[in-house]
Design an enzyme around this catalytic site. Structure first.
Site, PDB file in Angstrom:
ATOM      1  CD  GLU A  15      27.209 -18.697  10.588  1.00 56.03           C
ATOM      2  OE1 GLU A  15      28.371 -18.363  10.813  1.00 56.03           O
ATOM      3  OE2 GLU A  15      26.789 -19.014   9.457  1.00 56.03           O
ATOM      4  CD  GLU A  59      28.351 -15.191   4.378  1.00 54.33           C
ATOM      5  OE1 GLU A  59      29.065 -15.749   5.217  1.00 54.33           O
ATOM      6  OE2 GLU A  59      27.316 -15.725   3.908  1.00 54.33           O
TER       7      GLU A  59
END
Length: 767
Positions: A346, A630
């Protein structure tokens, strides 16, 4: 970018004919430069892909991952180096290694992985300048060859075969079509190495592979020194975490190979680190094939913002580590663009993460040029209908199979176009970024209004539907048998639509766009009226009765006077009913504690922040985190790793709480009316469980220091302001018997002015 700073290039962009394509062996281009005399010799250089330059075998500069990452179809950075000390009289050889980098290596994730995003040819452009004249440049006479890097990629990692060093330039180059007007001076600070980190412990797994723990999660790469025989291979794999029994676990890297290999030349001690990639890791696992021995291994962090510009400590050690974790998450994710994470497939410039963190980013590091450069990428990627990309630079935008409306248009994410410039104005007094971004802001606001043709925003539930919203991403719901309430997408979208219109109205007035400012103000007023009508009951209860709704509504003055007191009661009850556990996700978390302290509910804010259970900021620290996670529940109390398919241990978004630590608990906030720390608002919130507080920040005027101690109900607040910075002590009903530098003071409603220098403010807390 101002055209006046662009160079007029004479050089050609040249591609090595030996280039074998993406993911294959890296190439170089080579030329000569004749140097006679004593004038300063400057090298101006850039590339399609990544480059590393050498003159007479010596490396040029110490910048990493040059020329950096931009929307390459809009502009490509170039660097300028004084190379006088590297050349000798007569003929000199320059060799420029080239790597795929962001330009053409794989980006996105899993089934969406794409290569050759901005082009399929790596190439270099360079000019040597002395005495204002170009004395050598890239052209068709240059040669090319292969480097020892046998494969590299941002997600892939890097493979290096030392046996293939010193290869000759035995092939030619091709001059390729290139618009040199795309070249701009590097718009932000170069990526630099930080102090290398040695491992703190080492162990061997069942397969006799050695695992090293560097005790700090970073964005960076390894540096190894090895000895052994020709052809022996060292494989280095990375992870952010280990399992409950110290088992190596990098499942959360998903399809990113994220490994490095080094094949030995077999000549004494060989030292190596990758050139064209980086990793997110705390642990490294080394596998040796053949006869070789690792003499040393280091973790080398890299960052575009390597220098700290702020710090905060208090009596709670876990809180101090949380701030340090946030610093490390910013460093590891501020590598050319503000990415979500540095480890998996990502590593994109997600707008939602950046906008909630922008204020904190400016406190902890000099983020001015870094975020301003990011705004230019954002504006380039803005869709024709005004939608802002979910991430920028956007790898999907040039993909012919991607619809123009995909991967763009989420409220809270797209609002980066208003929020980030505003934070740059507050922290650095930068009006130009407001002017530069204002047209894009208006296009974004018109787009959001068009989603539902009115003040209330009802986003599509389909991922790439019109105005799809991430809402309050990863908002925790507690016990799944009886989940806690969460904000609706429509409420979240409408809240942010108001926030951005309100900001745009302020921005328009500041830059002299009065008519457009008034139009935004009128629209904000209409949204506010509709919001109150739609989402408040007659008893002052917000429709979703969740922490995020109350926090954002109170923080941005969307609660009407007639509901104010009862809504405060409801807000308090929602937090208390959750046993002071966080009930907010990406957009609600930065607003939660500021809203509570704004309402005078410091007792609640204190309990929420200092909570050590999941979900909570200090829970992850207690679990051994060295960067921000996260997900609130990324690791269970027993060490179990949660959902490795979407789980990063280096995501800075929840570190946005540090803005509250500086501005509320530390008591120093930039002023809207005198931005850039010309004046600061002084209003420390005293949370007794913190014990004592100390903060510092290096602003454009110099160093600000502040802190408080508490003795029973007496607070002593120390403040030092640099020349050029004044403070305004806010009137606060929670304080009595205020004394400024020993003199009793009745603080007026407009505040008391504190000049530059050191001050001591004492007061008693109102019980």
């Amino acid at each position: 970018m101002n055209d006046s700073v662009r160079r007029s290039w004479q050089a050609d962009m040249i591609a090595p004919l030996c280039d074998q394509g993406v993911s294959k062996q890296s190439s170089f281009v080579e030329g000569k430069v004749d140097y006679e005399g004593s004038e300063i010799l400057m090298l101006h250089i850039s590339a399609q892909g990544l480059y590393r330059a050498f003159i007479n075998g010596q490396r040029v500069g110490d910048d990493q991952l040059t020329p950096g990452w931009t929307c390459y179809n809009d502009r490509i950075a170039y660097q300028s180096y004084d190379v006088t000390s590297l050349v000798r009289q007569g003929t000199n050889t320059i060799r420029i290694w080239l790597g795929d980098g962001w330009f053409r290596s794989a980006l996105m994730w899993r089934e969406l992985l794409t290569t050759n995003t901005w082009g399929d040819r790596i190439a270099a452009i360079a000019e040597f300048e002395a005495g204002g004249k170009v004395v050598s440049k890239t052209d068709s006479t240059w040669k090319s060859g292969l480097t020892p890097i046998t494969s590299s990629g941002i997600y892939y990692g890097e493979d290096y075969d030392a046996r293939e060093e010193d290869q000759s330039a035995d092939q030619g180059v091709e001059v390729i079509e290139f618009d040199t007007s795309l070249l701009v001076p590097h718009e932000t600070s170069a990526v630099k190495e930080l102090v290398p980190i040695a491992p703190v412990r080492t162990w061997t797994d069942a397969e006799r592979r050695t695992i090293y723990d560097f005790a700090q999660n970073v964005g960076g790469y390894p540096r190894i020194s090895v000895t052994g025989k020709t052809g022996a291979k060292v494989l280095i794999e990375f992870s952010e975490v280990v399992g409950p029994r110290n088992e190596f676990d990098n499942r959360n890297y998903r399809s990113a190979r994220a490994s490095a290999t080094y094949v030995l030349k077999g000549e004494g001690t060989e030292t190596w680190s990758p050139a064209f990639t980086f990793f997110g890791f705390r642990f490294a696992r080394v596998t040796i094939t053949g006869d070789a021995e690792v003499q040393s291994i280091q973790s080398v962090p890299i960052s575009s913002v390597p220098e700290a510009k702020g710090g905060f400590t208090c009596g709670e050690l876990l809180a101090n580590r949380l701030v340090e974790n946030t610093v490390w998450s910013q460093r590891g994710n501020f590598i050319e663009v503000p990415t979500d994470c540095p480890q998996r497939d990502e590593r994109l410039g997600w707008t939602g993460d950046a906008q909630v963190f922008a204020g904190t980013a400016c406190w902890l590091a000099d983020s001015h040029s870094f975020l301003r450069k990011y705004m230019r990428d954002l504006m380039n990627d803005q869709r024709s209908n005004g939608a802002i990309s979910h991430f920028s630079p956007d790898p999907t935008l040039l993909n012919p199979n991607t619809d123009d409306n995909e991967w763009a248009g989420s409220t809270g994410w797209g609002d980066a176009i208003t929020v980030i410039p505003w934070q740059l104005y507050l922290h650095y007094g930068d009006k130009e970024v407001l002017r530069e971004c204002f047209p894009a802001m208006l296009k974004w606001l018109d787009y959001v209004w068009s989603i539902s043709d009115g003040p209330l925003v009802f986003p599509s539930k389909e991922f790439n539907g019109e105005g799809f919203s991430f809402g309050d991403w990863l908002q925790p719901v507690g016990d799944n048998r009886k989940p806690r309430p969460t904000i609706g997408d429509d409420c979240a979208a409408t809240l942010y639509h108001f926030i951005s219109n309100d900001l745009a109205a302020n921005i328009g007035r500041i830059i002299g766009e009065e008519d457009k400012a008034q139009a935004c103000a009128d629209r904000a007023a209409e949204i506010k009226k509709a919001f109150i009508r739609e989402y408040f009951t007659g008893s002052g209860r917000l429709a979703h009765n969740d922490q995020t709704s109350y926090a954002l509504a109170f923080l941005h003055d969307l609660v009407p006077a007639e509901y104010y007191e009862q809504a405060k009661v409801n807000f308090r009850r929602v937090v208390e009913d959750a046993n002071y556990l966080i009930g907010t996700g990406f957009i609600g978390t930065p607003a939660l504690l500021p809203a509570l302290t704004k309402l005078g509910m410091n007792d609640i804010a204190e309990k929420v922040f200092l909570n050590k259970e999941v979900p909570g900021w200090l829970y992850q620290v207690a679990q051994g985190a060295t960067t921000i996670w996260e997900r609130w529940d990324a690791i269970g109390p027993d060490g179990t790793i949660y959902d490795p398919l979407m789980n990063s241990y280096n995501h800075y978004a929840y570190g946005a709480v540090c803005q509250w630590l500086f501005e509320a608990v530390g008591g120093v906030a930039p002023s809207e009316t005198s931005p850039g720390f010309d004046e600061v608002s002084i209003n420390p919130q005293i949370l007794p469980a913190f014990g004592s507080v100390s903060m510092w920040h290096e602003c454009r005027h110099g160093r600000i220091e502040a802190g408080w101690t508490l003795d029973d109900d007496t607070v002593t607040y120390h403040l030092t302001l640099p020349v050029g910075c004044t403070g305004r002590l806010t009137a606060n009903p929670a304080r009595k018997h205020v004394r400024i530098d020993g003199a009793a003071t009745d603080v007026p409603e407009s505040g008391a002015t504190l000049g530059s220098g050191h001050h001591e403010v004492t007061f008693n807390l109102v019980s």
